[in-house]
Design a protein around this motif. Structure first.
Motif, PDB file in Angstrom:
ATOM      1  N   PHE A   1      -6.032  52.825  26.488  1.00 51.22           N
ATOM      2  CA  PHE A   1      -6.060  51.369  26.410  1.00 51.22           C
ATOM      3  C   PHE A   1      -6.422  50.857  25.018  1.00 51.22           C
ATOM      4  CE2 PHE A   1      -6.831  51.557  31.165  1.00 51.22           C
ATOM      5  CZ  PHE A   1      -5.561  51.100  31.470  1.00 51.22           C
ATOM      6  N   CYS A   2      -7.242  51.586  24.276  1.00 51.33           N
ATOM      7  CA  CYS A   2      -7.630  51.139  22.930  1.00 51.33           C
ATOM      8  C   CYS A   2      -6.610  51.542  21.868  1.00 51.33           C
ATOM      9  CB  CYS A   2      -9.000  51.707  22.562  1.00 51.33           C
ATOM     10  SG  CYS A   2     -10.362  51.079  23.559  1.00 51.33           S
ATOM     11  N   GLY A   3      -5.935  52.664  22.072  1.00 56.11           N
ATOM     12  CA  GLY A   3      -5.035  53.176  21.044  1.00 56.11           C
ATOM     13  C   GLY A   3      -3.604  52.684  21.132  1.00 56.11           C
ATOM     14  N   SER A   4      -3.221  52.096  22.262  1.00 52.08           N
ATOM     15  CA  SER A   4      -1.821  51.697  22.445  1.00 52.08           C
ATOM     16  C   SER A   4      -1.612  50.190  22.310  1.00 52.08           C
ATOM     17  CB  SER A   4      -1.340  52.122  23.838  1.00 52.08           C
ATOM     18  OG  SER A   4      -2.046  51.425  24.852  1.00 52.08           O
ATOM     19  N   LYS A   5      -2.658  49.415  22.071  1.00 55.02           N
ATOM     20  CA  LYS A   5      -2.556  47.961  22.088  1.00 55.02           C
ATOM     21  C   LYS A   5      -2.590  47.384  20.674  1.00 55.02           C
ATOM     22  CE  LYS A   5      -4.177  46.002  25.679  1.00 55.02           C
ATOM     23  NZ  LYS A   5      -5.653  46.014  25.562  1.00 55.02           N
ATOM     24  N   LYS A   6      -2.008  46.200  20.520  1.00 54.13           N
ATOM     25  CA  LYS A   6      -1.990  45.496  19.241  1.00 54.13           C
ATOM     26  C   LYS A   6      -2.442  44.057  19.445  1.00 54.13           C
ATOM     27  CE  LYS A   6      -0.538  48.857  16.654  1.00 54.13           C
ATOM     28  NZ  LYS A   6      -1.332  49.360  15.506  1.00 54.13           N
ATOM     29  N   THR A   7      -3.225  43.559  18.492  1.00 54.95           N
ATOM     30  CA  THR A   7      -3.864  42.263  18.640  1.00 54.95           C
ATOM     31  C   THR A   7      -2.973  41.108  18.217  1.00 54.95           C
ATOM     32  OG1 THR A   7      -5.728  40.884  17.927  1.00 54.95           O
ATOM     33  CG2 THR A   7      -4.982  42.569  16.386  1.00 54.95           C
ATOM     34  N   LEU A   8      -2.839  40.126  19.073  1.00 53.84           N
ATOM     35  CA  LEU A   8      -2.158  38.880  18.737  1.00 53.84           C
ATOM     36  C   LEU A   8      -3.124  37.920  18.046  1.00 53.84           C
ATOM     37  CD1 LEU A   8       0.526  37.209  19.170  1.00 53.84           C
ATOM     38  CD2 LEU A   8      -0.590  36.268  21.182  1.00 53.84           C
ATOM     39  N   ALA A   9      -4.379  37.929  18.492  1.00 53.07           N
ATOM     40  CA  ALA A   9      -5.375  36.988  17.973  1.00 53.07           C
ATOM     41  C   ALA A   9      -5.593  37.159  16.472  1.00 53.07           C
ATOM     42  CB  ALA A   9      -6.691  37.163  18.718  1.00 53.07           C
ATOM     43  N   SER A  10      -5.627  38.412  15.993  1.00 54.87           N
ATOM     44  CA  SER A  10      -5.796  38.662  14.561  1.00 54.87           C
ATOM     45  C   SER A  10      -4.462  38.698  13.836  1.00 54.87           C
ATOM     46  CB  SER A  10      -6.533  39.988  14.333  1.00 54.87           C
ATOM     47  OG  SER A  10      -7.813  39.966  14.913  1.00 54.87           O
ATOM     48  N   GLY A  11      -3.411  39.093  14.559  1.00 50.25           N
ATOM     49  CA  GLY A  11      -2.096  39.248  13.937  1.00 50.25           C
ATOM     50  C   GLY A  11      -1.486  37.952  13.464  1.00 50.25           C
ATOM     51  N   VAL A  12      -1.659  36.876  14.249  1.00 51.02           N
ATOM     52  CA  VAL A  12      -1.054  35.589  13.887  1.00 51.02           C
ATOM     53  C   VAL A  12      -1.655  34.998  12.612  1.00 51.02           C
ATOM     54  CG1 VAL A  12      -0.717  33.201  14.624  1.00 51.02           C
ATOM     55  CG2 VAL A  12      -0.287  35.059  16.227  1.00 51.02           C
ATOM     56  N   PRO A  13      -2.984  34.851  12.507  1.00 49.59           N
ATOM     57  CA  PRO A  13      -3.527  34.275  11.264  1.00 49.59           C
ATOM     58  C   PRO A  13      -3.266  35.131  10.035  1.00 49.59           C
ATOM     59  CG  PRO A  13      -5.297  35.051  12.712  1.00 49.59           C
ATOM     60  CD  PRO A  13      -4.047  35.066  13.509  1.00 49.59           C
ATOM     61  N   MET A  14      -3.284  36.461  10.181  1.00 44.19           N
ATOM     62  CA  MET A  14      -2.989  37.317   9.037  1.00 44.19           C
ATOM     63  C   MET A  14      -1.551  37.155   8.591  1.00 44.19           C
ATOM     64  SD  MET A  14      -5.016  40.954   9.172  1.00 44.19           S
ATOM     65  CE  MET A  14      -4.744  41.393  10.877  1.00 44.19           C
ATOM     66  N   ALA A  15      -0.626  37.028   9.549  1.00 45.40           N
ATOM     67  CA  ALA A  15       0.789  36.889   9.219  1.00 45.40           C
ATOM     68  C   ALA A  15       1.053  35.606   8.432  1.00 45.40           C
ATOM     69  CB  ALA A  15       1.635  36.916  10.490  1.00 45.40           C
ATOM     70  N   LYS A  16       0.326  34.541   8.749  1.00 47.31           N
ATOM     71  CA  LYS A  16       0.510  33.276   8.048  1.00 47.31           C
ATOM     72  C   LYS A  16       0.225  33.420   6.559  1.00 47.31           C
ATOM     73  CE  LYS A  16      -0.536  30.270  11.989  1.00 47.31           C
ATOM     74  NZ  LYS A  16      -1.490  29.284  12.585  1.00 47.31           N
ATOM     75  N   ILE A  17      -0.694  34.315   6.212  1.00 45.30           N
ATOM     76  CA  ILE A  17      -1.037  34.558   4.810  1.00 45.30           C
ATOM     77  C   ILE A  17      -0.095  35.589   4.199  1.00 45.30           C
ATOM     78  CG2 ILE A  17      -2.822  35.418   3.245  1.00 45.30           C
ATOM     79  CD1 ILE A  17      -4.912  34.419   5.242  1.00 45.30           C
ATOM     80  N   LEU A  18       0.132  36.689   4.920  1.00 40.10           N
ATOM     81  CA  LEU A  18       0.881  37.814   4.362  1.00 40.10           C
ATOM     82  C   LEU A  18       2.366  37.527   4.204  1.00 40.10           C
ATOM     83  CD1 LEU A  18      -0.807  40.696   6.395  1.00 40.10           C
ATOM     84  CD2 LEU A  18      -1.333  39.966   4.073  1.00 40.10           C
ATOM     85  N   PHE A  19       2.919  36.650   5.050  1.00 37.25           N
ATOM     86  CA  PHE A  19       4.361  36.397   5.020  1.00 37.25           C
ATOM     87  C   PHE A  19       4.676  34.940   4.713  1.00 37.25           C
ATOM     88  CE2 PHE A  19       3.705  39.967   7.994  1.00 37.25           C
ATOM     89  CZ  PHE A  19       4.414  40.950   7.307  1.00 37.25           C
ATOM     90  N   ALA A  20       3.872  34.318   3.885  1.00 34.69           N
ATOM     91  CA  ALA A  20       4.124  32.929   3.490  1.00 34.69           C
ATOM     92  C   ALA A  20       5.485  32.818   2.812  1.00 34.69           C
ATOM     93  CB  ALA A  20       3.025  32.450   2.544  1.00 34.69           C
ATOM     94  N   GLY A  21       6.299  31.844   3.262  1.00 35.62           N
ATOM     95  CA  GLY A  21       7.623  31.644   2.683  1.00 35.62           C
ATOM     96  C   GLY A  21       8.712  32.482   3.305  1.00 35.62           C
ATOM     97  N   GLN A  22       8.393  33.353   4.250  1.00 32.68           N
ATOM     98  CA  GLN A  22       9.368  34.190   4.940  1.00 32.68           C
ATOM     99  C   GLN A  22       9.597  33.650   6.357  1.00 32.68           C
ATOM    100  OE1 GLN A  22       9.064  38.479   4.311  1.00 32.68           O
ATOM    101  NE2 GLN A  22       7.395  38.147   2.880  1.00 32.68           N
ATOM    102  N   PRO A  23      10.621  34.170   7.079  1.00 28.16           N
ATOM    103  CA  PRO A  23      10.890  33.685   8.450  1.00 28.16           C
ATOM    104  C   PRO A  23       9.750  34.028   9.398  1.00 28.16           C
ATOM    105  CG  PRO A  23      12.232  35.606   7.957  1.00 28.16           C
ATOM    106  CD  PRO A  23      11.581  35.187   6.659  1.00 28.16           C
ATOM    107  N   PHE A  24       8.696  33.224   9.329  1.00 26.89           N
ATOM    108  CA  PHE A  24       7.435  33.503  10.007  1.00 26.89           C
ATOM    109  C   PHE A  24       7.598  33.625  11.520  1.00 26.89           C
ATOM    110  CE2 PHE A  24       3.456  31.620  11.826  1.00 26.89           C
ATOM    111  CZ  PHE A  24       2.613  32.665  11.504  1.00 26.89           C
ATOM    112  N   GLY A  25       8.389  32.742  12.119  1.00 28.26           N
ATOM    113  CA  GLY A  25       8.570  32.766  13.568  1.00 28.26           C
ATOM    114  C   GLY A  25       9.210  34.052  14.051  1.00 28.26           C
ATOM    115  N   LEU A  26      10.252  34.496  13.343  1.00 31.13           N
ATOM    116  CA  LEU A  26      10.940  35.722  13.743  1.00 31.13           C
ATOM    117  C   LEU A  26      10.071  36.951  13.526  1.00 31.13           C
ATOM    118  CD1 LEU A  26      14.584  35.122  12.433  1.00 31.13           C
ATOM    119  CD2 LEU A  26      13.755  35.068  14.794  1.00 31.13           C
TER     120      LEU A  26
END
Length: 324
Positions: A270-295
């Motif tokens: 359960f800990c090794g197969s899951k990925k976080t949405l809560a942390s993934g969304v705010p990080m993506a806003k910074i890491l992929f600024a100017g790119q197709p963020f929604g996709l």
């Protein structure tokens, strides 16, 4: 009767009901703000109860279980990224470069925290180890994921790390502080926990249902069902389901081969197969600024829902198997 054993259990049905409810009636605006506060309270209460339930010896054993933590870390930040790269010749032609970028990004994210631990608890796994490993994965991931993204995806140095400190602080305040308080009040809380065991189970499952509804409501409001064609969406669902299935199988057989007991195997799964949405969304806003963020976020949104449904079913199966 055995002929109806394939039917989903009540908890899994409730998870699916939350997805349908979020699609038809997503919560938004001020209501979403207050619901998020309520969800955080439920999560804090969940960890307070975990702290009150667990013996001091069990917590120490969970913290010092270094083989388990190392395995989960490797699954999250080594096995997942390698799998994402190895499947590129299949995924990119099928989904396109933007959606493949989203697949690769989710492979670099840390594990979830509250749902990993809640599912481990429902499945009767090693909860102290899950608490330590999932929390550490999320805190480390706040710093490691941007480095991996800059190295493996953007090939640029990623700035703006201040929000990562805020996220790490939130994890400590929302999870560790209630857990420690529960430990300190354990002797006082034990009679109440024994008398109201069903209420404790309700907090376990209720917090998961609240997270599912809140997360998917946000995805629906973002226009998740209008950004891609129906055929591409089907392919993406297949890819996300396949990615989760492959990782779960690799983790299950590897942990079994390495001699972990059944409780540890559940925790690792359960800990090794899951990925976080809560942390993934705010990080993506910074890491992929100017790119197709929604996709880029779409694969993570779908993967998040698939993992919750899958883990909900598996957690109940493991729980029933343990009880027999």
């Amino acid at each position: 009767m055995s002929r109806i054993s394939f039917l989903p259990d009540k908890f899994s049905s409730l998870i699916f009901a939350m997805l349908v409810l979020a699609t038809l009636l997503p919560i938004s605006g001020q209501a979403a703000h207050y619901f998020n506060i309520l969800t955080n309270v439920a999560i804090a209460l969940l960890f307070f109860l975990h702290g009150a339930k667990l013996s001091r010896e069990a917590v120490i054993a969970g913290i010092t279980h270094w083989r388990l933590h190392l395995f989960i870390f490797a699954a999250t930040f080594v096995m997942f990224p390698l799998l994402g790269f190895l499947l590129k010749p299949i995924i990119e032609p099928l989904l396109g470069s933007s959606l493949y970028l989203g697949i690769l990004y989710l492979c670099l994210l840390p594990s979830t925290v509250q749902s990993s631990i809640a599912f481990t608890s429902i499945a009767k796994g090693n909860v102290p180890a899950a608490l330590c490993s999932a929390s550490a994965s999320n805190i480390i991931g706040m710093f490691l994921t941007p480095v991996l993204v800059s190295w493996l995806i953007t090939q640029q140095h990623v700035e703006h790390q201040s929000s990562n400190f805020g996220a790490a602080t939130n994890i400590i305040l929302l999870l560790f502080v209630p857990f420690v308080l529960g430990q300190l009040l354990r002797s006082t809380m034990q009679p109440f926990l024994k008398k109201h065991a069903s209420s404790v189970k309700l907090v376990d499952q209720g917090s998961i249902l609240m997270v599912v509804y809140s997360a998917f409501s946000e995805a629906v409001i973002e226009g998740i069902w209008h950004q891609v064609s129906s055929s591409t969406l089907i392919y993406l669902l297949i890819v996300c389901s396949g990615l989760l299935a492959i990782m779960m199988l690799l983790i299950h057989f590897s942990s079994k081969k390495l001699g972990f007991n059944s409780a540890d195997q559940i925790t690792i799964l359960f800990c090794g197969s899951k990925k976080t949405l809560a942390s993934g969304v705010p990080m993506a806003k910074i890491l992929f600024a100017g790119q197709p963020f929604g996709l880029i976020l779409l694969p993570l949104m779908l993967f998040h829902q698939i993992q919750l449904i899958t883990c909900g079913i598996l957690a109940q199966k493991f729980s029933k198997k343990t009880d027999t």
